[in-house]
Design a protein around this motif. Structure first.
Motif, PDB file in Angstrom:
ATOM      1  N   ARG A   1       6.243  -1.689  -5.837  1.00 39.73           N
ATOM      2  CA  ARG A   1       6.695  -2.317  -3.766  1.00 39.73           C
ATOM      3  C   ARG A   1       5.806  -3.219  -3.434  1.00 39.73           C
ATOM      4  NH1 ARG A   1       5.568  -0.477   0.132  1.00 39.73           N
ATOM      5  NH2 ARG A   1       3.791   1.593  -0.741  1.00 39.73           N
ATOM      6  N   ARG A   2       5.156  -2.853  -3.357  1.00 38.13           N
ATOM      7  CA  ARG A   2       3.657  -4.317  -2.264  1.00 38.13           C
ATOM      8  C   ARG A   2       3.792  -5.718  -2.995  1.00 38.13           C
ATOM      9  NH1 ARG A   2      -1.071  -0.332  -3.582  1.00 38.13           N
ATOM     10  NH2 ARG A   2      -1.404   1.997  -2.307  1.00 38.13           N
ATOM     11  N   LEU A   3       4.038  -5.791  -4.221  1.00 38.85           N
ATOM     12  CA  LEU A   3       3.942  -6.711  -4.454  1.00 38.85           C
ATOM     13  C   LEU A   3       5.077  -7.848  -4.849  1.00 38.85           C
ATOM     14  CD1 LEU A   3       0.947  -6.873  -7.563  1.00 38.85           C
ATOM     15  CD2 LEU A   3       1.129  -6.980  -5.091  1.00 38.85           C
TER      16      LEU A   3
ATOM     17  N   GLN B   1     -11.968   8.014   1.906  1.00 35.39           N
ATOM     18  CA  GLN B   1     -11.874   7.586   3.252  1.00 35.39           C
ATOM     19  C   GLN B   1     -10.309   6.489   1.981  1.00 35.39           C
ATOM     20  OE1 GLN B   1     -11.288   6.677   6.995  1.00 35.39           O
ATOM     21  NE2 GLN B   1      -9.648   4.811   5.422  1.00 35.39           N
ATOM     22  N   ARG B   2      -9.625   6.249   2.308  1.00 32.07           N
ATOM     23  CA  ARG B   2      -8.697   5.527   1.501  1.00 32.07           C
ATOM     24  C   ARG B   2      -8.442   3.982   2.360  1.00 32.07           C
ATOM     25  NH1 ARG B   2      -3.228   4.120   1.592  1.00 32.07           N
ATOM     26  NH2 ARG B   2      -3.110   5.481   2.705  1.00 32.07           N
ATOM     27  N   ILE B   3      -8.618   3.104   1.460  1.00 32.13           N
ATOM     28  CA  ILE B   3      -8.366   1.294   2.407  1.00 32.13           C
ATOM     29  C   ILE B   3      -7.254   0.682   1.285  1.00 32.13           C
ATOM     30  CG2 ILE B   3      -9.565  -0.928   3.382  1.00 32.13           C
ATOM     31  CD1 ILE B   3     -11.698   0.880   4.220  1.00 32.13           C
ATOM     32  N   THR B   4      -6.367   0.628   1.506  1.00 29.64           N
ATOM     33  CA  THR B   4      -5.283   0.343   0.993  1.00 29.64           C
ATOM     34  C   THR B   4      -5.312  -0.921   1.468  1.00 29.64           C
ATOM     35  OG1 THR B   4      -4.217   1.717  -0.349  1.00 29.64           O
ATOM     36  CG2 THR B   4      -3.058  -0.272  -0.219  1.00 29.64           C
ATOM     37  N   ARG B   5      -5.399  -2.421   0.336  1.00 27.70           N
ATOM     38  CA  ARG B   5      -5.148  -3.892   0.761  1.00 27.70           C
ATOM     39  C   ARG B   5      -4.243  -4.812   0.294  1.00 27.70           C
ATOM     40  NH1 ARG B   5     -10.538  -6.910   1.023  1.00 27.70           N
ATOM     41  NH2 ARG B   5     -10.737  -6.720  -0.954  1.00 27.70           N
ATOM     42  N   ILE B   6      -3.498  -5.140   0.975  1.00 23.26           N
ATOM     43  CA  ILE B   6      -2.615  -6.549  -0.040  1.00 23.26           C
ATOM     44  C   ILE B   6      -2.688  -7.702   0.665  1.00 23.26           C
ATOM     45  CG2 ILE B   6       0.198  -6.444  -0.819  1.00 23.26           C
ATOM     46  CD1 ILE B   6       0.386  -3.715   0.810  1.00 23.26           C
ATOM     47  N   ASN B   7      -3.355  -8.596  -0.836  1.00 28.75           N
ATOM     48  CA  ASN B   7      -3.507  -9.543  -0.244  1.00 28.75           C
ATOM     49  C   ASN B   7      -2.424 -10.963  -0.575  1.00 28.75           C
ATOM     50  OD1 ASN B   7      -6.775  -9.129   0.459  1.00 28.75           O
ATOM     51  ND2 ASN B   7      -6.893  -8.815  -1.783  1.00 28.75           N
ATOM     52  N   HIS B   8      -2.246 -12.273   0.624  1.00 36.37           N
ATOM     53  CA  HIS B   8      -1.390 -13.018   0.364  1.00 36.37           C
ATOM     54  C   HIS B   8      -1.699 -14.023   0.410  1.00 36.37           C
ATOM     55  CE1 HIS B   8       1.015  -9.780   2.302  1.00 36.37           C
ATOM     56  NE2 HIS B   8       1.943  -9.845   1.471  1.00 36.37           N
ATOM     57  N   ASP B   9      -1.511 -14.446  -0.645  1.00 38.08           N
ATOM     58  CA  ASP B   9      -1.897 -16.582  -0.862  1.00 38.08           C
ATOM     59  C   ASP B   9      -1.529 -16.945   0.063  1.00 38.08           C
ATOM     60  OD1 ASP B   9       0.560 -17.410  -1.393  1.00 38.08           O
ATOM     61  OD2 ASP B   9       0.195 -17.389  -3.625  1.00 38.08           O
ATOM     62  N   GLN B  10      -2.011 -18.853   0.184  1.00 37.41           N
ATOM     63  CA  GLN B  10      -1.832 -19.577   1.655  1.00 37.41           C
ATOM     64  C   GLN B  10      -0.107 -19.728   1.308  1.00 37.41           C
ATOM     65  OE1 GLN B  10      -3.541 -19.972  -1.553  1.00 37.41           O
ATOM     66  NE2 GLN B  10      -3.848 -21.971  -2.627  1.00 37.41           N
TER      67      GLN B  10
ATOM     68  N   ALA C   1       2.333 -12.164  -1.580  1.00 39.79           N
ATOM     69  CA  ALA C   1       1.119 -11.307  -2.349  1.00 39.79           C
ATOM     70  C   ALA C   1       0.946 -11.185  -3.298  1.00 39.79           C
ATOM     71  CB  ALA C   1       2.021  -9.927  -1.844  1.00 39.79           C
ATOM     72  N   VAL C   2      -0.269 -11.596  -4.093  1.00 38.19           N
ATOM     73  CA  VAL C   2      -1.022 -11.874  -5.339  1.00 38.19           C
ATOM     74  C   VAL C   2      -1.296 -11.013  -5.860  1.00 38.19           C
ATOM     75  CG1 VAL C   2      -0.544 -14.557  -4.873  1.00 38.19           C
ATOM     76  CG2 VAL C   2      -3.149 -13.289  -4.021  1.00 38.19           C
ATOM     77  N   ASP C   3      -1.700 -10.089  -5.082  1.00 37.54           N
ATOM     78  CA  ASP C   3      -2.992  -8.409  -5.675  1.00 37.54           C
ATOM     79  C   ASP C   3      -3.024  -6.883  -4.416  1.00 37.54           C
ATOM     80  OD1 ASP C   3      -5.092  -9.400  -4.206  1.00 37.54           O
ATOM     81  OD2 ASP C   3      -6.209  -8.713  -5.475  1.00 37.54           O
ATOM     82  N   CYS C   4      -3.237  -6.186  -5.000  1.00 37.52           N
ATOM     83  CA  CYS C   4      -3.138  -5.014  -3.951  1.00 37.52           C
ATOM     84  C   CYS C   4      -4.441  -4.494  -4.049  1.00 37.52           C
ATOM     85  CB  CYS C   4      -2.088  -3.751  -3.613  1.00 37.52           C
ATOM     86  SG  CYS C   4      -1.166  -3.753  -5.226  1.00 37.52           S
ATOM     87  N   ASP C   5      -4.985  -3.654  -3.815  1.00 33.77           N
ATOM     88  CA  ASP C   5      -5.960  -2.971  -4.519  1.00 33.77           C
ATOM     89  C   ASP C   5      -6.334  -1.533  -3.145  1.00 33.77           C
ATOM     90  OD1 ASP C   5      -8.343  -4.980  -2.516  1.00 33.77           O
ATOM     91  OD2 ASP C   5      -8.193  -3.174  -1.835  1.00 33.77           O
ATOM     92  N   ASP C   6      -6.329  -0.574  -4.104  1.00 29.40           N
ATOM     93  CA  ASP C   6      -7.060   0.601  -3.342  1.00 29.40           C
ATOM     94  C   ASP C   6      -8.385   1.587  -4.130  1.00 29.40           C
ATOM     95  OD1 ASP C   6      -4.512   2.094  -2.499  1.00 29.40           O
ATOM     96  OD2 ASP C   6      -3.524   1.429  -5.391  1.00 29.40           O
ATOM     97  N   GLU C   7      -9.002   1.509  -2.311  1.00 32.32           N
ATOM     98  CA  GLU C   7      -9.880   1.562  -2.098  1.00 32.32           C
ATOM     99  C   GLU C   7     -10.550   3.500  -1.578  1.00 32.32           C
ATOM    100  OE1 GLU C   7     -12.364  -0.550   0.941  1.00 32.32           O
ATOM    101  OE2 GLU C   7     -12.031  -2.867  -0.622  1.00 32.32           O
ATOM    102  N   TYR C   8     -11.596   3.619  -1.966  1.00 32.05           N
ATOM    103  CA  TYR C   8     -11.692   5.281  -2.127  1.00 32.05           C
ATOM    104  C   TYR C   8     -12.917   5.563  -1.907  1.00 32.05           C
ATOM    105  CZ  TYR C   8      -6.909   5.996  -4.307  1.00 32.05           C
ATOM    106  OH  TYR C   8      -5.108   6.327  -4.744  1.00 32.05           O
ATOM    107  N   TRP C   9     -13.441   5.717  -0.845  1.00 31.02           N
ATOM    108  CA  TRP C   9     -14.940   6.005   0.000  1.00 31.02           C
ATOM    109  C   TRP C   9     -14.970   7.026  -0.134  1.00 31.02           C
ATOM    110  CZ3 TRP C   9     -18.025   1.399   0.710  1.00 31.02           C
ATOM    111  CH2 TRP C   9     -17.991  -0.006   0.538  1.00 31.02           C
ATOM    112  N   ARG C  10     -16.063   7.450  -0.496  1.00 21.96           N
ATOM    113  CA  ARG C  10     -17.276   8.011   0.496  1.00 21.96           C
ATOM    114  C   ARG C  10     -17.009   8.469   2.089  1.00 21.96           C
ATOM    115  NH1 ARG C  10     -20.510  12.490  -2.050  1.00 21.96           N
ATOM    116  NH2 ARG C  10     -21.179  12.471  -4.643  1.00 21.96           N
ATOM    117  N   HIS C  11     -16.456   9.382   2.540  1.00 23.09           N
ATOM    118  CA  HIS C  11     -16.027   9.502   3.894  1.00 23.09           C
ATOM    119  C   HIS C  11     -17.224   9.320   5.088  1.00 23.09           C
ATOM    120  CE1 HIS C  11     -17.961  13.391   4.312  1.00 23.09           C
ATOM    121  NE2 HIS C  11     -17.561  13.233   5.175  1.00 23.09           N
TER     122      HIS C  11
END
Length: 254
Positions: free
Chosen positions: A126-128, A216-225, A229-239
């Protein structure tokens, strides 16, 4: 090194029992005095029970409160540690991990856990803008600050955008840098999804944390020029490891 009280606000402890509240305050005073210093290990639970003449239940209640406040953290089979200063994570800056960490005079390290092509899960598709089950490149990495594992991240990439990228040294190279240098793709727009969560089994193992630890979850959806939408990532950080920041000019209102 600043004390924990200098960079981390206190959370209310009204829910603590009177015994745990008193112990929490005693431990907090020691932390504010730098005993032990940031990154240092606390005495064992048995030693703390003897020192403060308390029970294991009361001690763990006080420790859990300090953990929730981000003042201490636990590592499996290693014990409790004083949380170092948080990394300032500027969402608008979109800096690569190593650059962000080193700009704050900290040391960054990355371990590659997985790299391969997999069917796209529904949420990634869905994201991509892909069909569910379409092939995507999956890269999983664990990242450390000053030797401490703090971030587990799962990347999913459109394979037609990055042919051959899995052959690069993905522990040493920034994906953003690879996109620009090897594929002439520049990230021009980023969408963020932020939320509190807990660490699952694999993420918890990579971060030496107990499953169910706060994250802490940070999801990023990256779009090119071109707006794709070319990629997405799910970051899971120690809070307790990051402090999210965002600077923007307010829009005028009538």
């Amino acid at each position: 090194m600043p004390s924990s009280a200098e960079f981390r606000p206190s959370a209310p402890d009204a829910a603590l029992t009177p015994q745990a509240h008193g112990l929490h305050q005693a431990l907090l005073s020691l932390l504010e005095e730098g005993q032990p210093a940031a990154g240092g290990r606390l005495p064992s639970e048995r030693q703390m029970m003897a020192r403060f003449a308390t029970t294991r239940i009361t001690l763990r209640e006080a420790l859990a409160q300090l953990e929730a406040e981000g003042r201490i953290y636990r590592e499996n089979r290693r014990g409790w540690f004083v949380s170092p200063p948080r990394l300032r994570y500027d969402l608008l800056a979109c800096l690569p991990f190593r650059e962000m960490v080193e700009s704050q005079q900290r040391r960054a390290e990355t371990t590659l856990l997985e790299a391969g092509e997999v069917p796209a899960p529904a949420v990634v598709a869905r994201r991509l803008g892909l069909a569910q089950g379409a092939p995507v490149q999956r890269i999983v990495r664990a990242r450390r600050i000053d030797g401490r594992p703090v971030l587990y991240v799962e990347h999913h990439l459109r394979p037609e955008c990055f042919p051959g990228i899995l052959a690069f040294d993905l522990a040493a190279r920034s994906l953003t840098d690879l996109y620009r240098r090897e594929y002439a793709i520049r990230v021009s727009r980023v969408g963020f999804e932020l939320g509190s969560t807990v660490l699952g089994g694999r993420a918890a193992e990579a971060l030496r944390a107990a499953p169910g630890s706060p994250a802490q979850r940070i999801t990023r959806i990256n779009h090119d020029q071109n707006g794709r939408a070319v990629d997405c990532d799910d970051e899971y950080w120690r809070h307790d490891a990051i402090e999210l920041t965002l600077s923007a000019a307010p829009q005028s209102r009538d």
